[in-house]
Design an enzyme around this catalytic site. Sequence first.
Site, PDB file in Angstrom:
ATOM      1  N   GLU A 178       9.779  16.925  15.110  1.00  0.00           N
ATOM      2  CA  GLU A 178      10.402  16.590  13.831  1.00  0.00           C
ATOM      3  C   GLU A 178      10.025  17.647  12.797  1.00  0.00           C
ATOM      4  O   GLU A 178       8.851  18.003  12.661  1.00  0.00           O
ATOM      5  CB  GLU A 178       9.929  15.206  13.384  1.00  0.00           C
ATOM      6  CG  GLU A 178      10.688  14.646  12.203  1.00  0.00           C
ATOM      7  CD  GLU A 178      10.309  13.202  11.909  1.00  0.00           C
ATOM      8  OE1 GLU A 178      11.104  12.505  11.260  1.00  0.00           O
ATOM      9  OE2 GLU A 178       9.219  12.773  12.338  1.00  0.00           O
ATOM     10  N   CYS A 206      13.402  10.651   7.813  1.00  0.00           N
ATOM     11  CA  CYS A 206      13.268  10.359   9.245  1.00  0.00           C
ATOM     12  C   CYS A 206      14.603  10.376   9.966  1.00  0.00           C
ATOM     13  O   CYS A 206      14.638  10.498  11.192  1.00  0.00           O
ATOM     14  CB  CYS A 206      12.610   8.999   9.442  1.00  0.00           C
ATOM     15  SG  CYS A 206      10.905   8.910   8.866  1.00  0.00           S
ATOM     16  N   GLU A 229       8.994   1.323  11.439  1.00  0.00           N
ATOM     17  CA  GLU A 229      10.053   2.320  11.327  1.00  0.00           C
ATOM     18  C   GLU A 229       9.352   3.659  11.347  1.00  0.00           C
ATOM     19  O   GLU A 229       8.693   4.048  10.385  1.00  0.00           O
ATOM     20  CB  GLU A 229      10.870   2.121  10.047  1.00  0.00           C
ATOM     21  CG  GLU A 229      12.160   2.906  10.037  1.00  0.00           C
ATOM     22  CD  GLU A 229      12.091   4.152   9.170  1.00  0.00           C
ATOM     23  OE1 GLU A 229      11.987   5.250   9.776  1.00  0.00           O
ATOM     24  OE2 GLU A 229      12.131   4.039   7.948  1.00  0.00           O
ATOM     25  N   LYS A 286       0.864  -1.169   0.000  1.00  0.00           N
ATOM     26  CA  LYS A 286       0.000   0.000   0.000  1.00  0.00           C
ATOM     27  C   LYS A 286       0.909   1.230   0.000  1.00  0.00           C
ATOM     28  O   LYS A 286       1.466   1.599   1.030  1.00  0.00           O
ATOM     29  CB  LYS A 286      -0.907  -0.014   1.238  1.00  0.00           C
ATOM     30  CG  LYS A 286      -2.060   1.011   1.162  1.00  0.00           C
ATOM     31  CD  LYS A 286      -1.605   2.388   1.594  1.00  0.00           C
ATOM     32  CE  LYS A 286      -2.744   3.400   1.493  1.00  0.00           C
ATOM     33  NZ  LYS A 286      -2.233   4.790   1.576  1.00  0.00           N
TER      34      LYS A 286
END
Length: 488
Positions: free
Chosen positions: A392, A294, A260, A185
């Site tokens: 972040e 990330c 993750e 997906k």
Amino acid sequence: MMTTIKEFTLIDLENVGLFVNGEWLTSLKEGTFSVENPSTKKIVAHVPKGGQKETEKAIAAAHDAFQTWSKLTAQERADYLLKLRDLMHDHKEELATIMSLEMGKAFLEAVGEVTYAASFLTWYAEEARRIYGETIPASSPNKRLFVVKQPVGVVAAITPWNFPVAMMTRKLGPALAAGCTGIVKPASQSPLTALAFAKLVEMSGIPNGVVNIVAGSTKEISDEIFNNPIVKKISFTGSTEVGKELVVQSANQLKKLSLELGGHAPFIVFEDADLEKAAEGALASKFRNAGQTCVCANRIYVHKNIKDEFAKIFVEKVKQLKMGDSLAKNVEIGPLVNEEGVIKVKAQVEDAVNKGAKILIGGTNGNLKNGYFFEPTVLDNVTNDMDIMKEETFGPVAPLTIFESDEEVIQEANNTKYGLAAYLYTADLKRAITVSEALNFGIIGLNDALPGVAQAPFGGMNESGYGREGGHQGIRDYLEEKYISLEL
């Protein structure tokens, strides 16, 4: 209005289809969703909006294919993976163009991602031949004890938009090598790269149903993946918030899950570091993919005695970065993926400035008004009360702050719920070892801004997830260990 830049071999932007059981589904009841070029804000394609029915069909196809794919020898599966790898190399510029067109990655960087993605197929083609069992010494002379490893079955991969092909192969490589089949997906911002990859799967001769790609309704697709008992393992790359929700969903059937998730990487420059190398490393880590990774540097800690010198070197390097349309061959910084990304970056910069930070370079979208651009930006005098030191960023903003001692910077670096990646630059061997061991992160870049490689494990600690991708560790979650006790 749709805009195309060229005719593609792998995908027809005027007639995009989902890939299920070797067939291309181009017309669905649910209609389509649009894919936007973030460099121009123009629509480049309309993609069929897959949902529960298409996902159920893909899972059933993967289940049927598993019956024969899992019975192939390791060498046979490896041969398929290497054929797919070769096709990726043959079509790397086209894959890179599609990637750049739909999610804004600078073209040359996108070419690098395709090469990186292909390396996982090479590695796991080799790992397929290294799935070893065990013979255990028995406690009785008339018994023999064995452990064999078998594929878990049908798996699902939920991939992010920022690395649309590398995250697929990092998941599919070990899955297919282990003998699993499954469904991917892709993110709605970057489905075209995944569907172009599906064409390569078709060209490679991999049997129908082994790989299926369904884009569309996130909730419908995800719910079917988690509720369908055929799916035994799910690998997800994305935000920590979504990852936590998936942990809850996986509990109903105790599905194997690897995650993750987000990061907030510290980048530490000690007083004895090679400042030229450290500045080059900070540039590579922070501004790769316009800061949308990330593992990119989010907090840059520089020893107070060298901060001014480091900042001068770093800013000069940032000045050389060229921002523009991601498809231009000389561009290094493309747009952010969407307007929400720009809004978040602007808000963090404004918050920092309002609390006393100084903009050394950047701070706006420059003169590029037609896309989702934000200039490479360096902030000085950053303090811990600023949002950018806690959240972040996912954008091209580098905040500089100072420290005085090793103990202080270790404490500050670890002061986060995340634990994905951290970086440090030092010429002192003792410091290199002790600080690396003290940092609570799954990946440490020691005088190295780009530590990710196919042969090494990639994953985080704390709220950055669990499980590992890459390395020999990356195939473990796709295997079950079965113990056999034989009485003679």
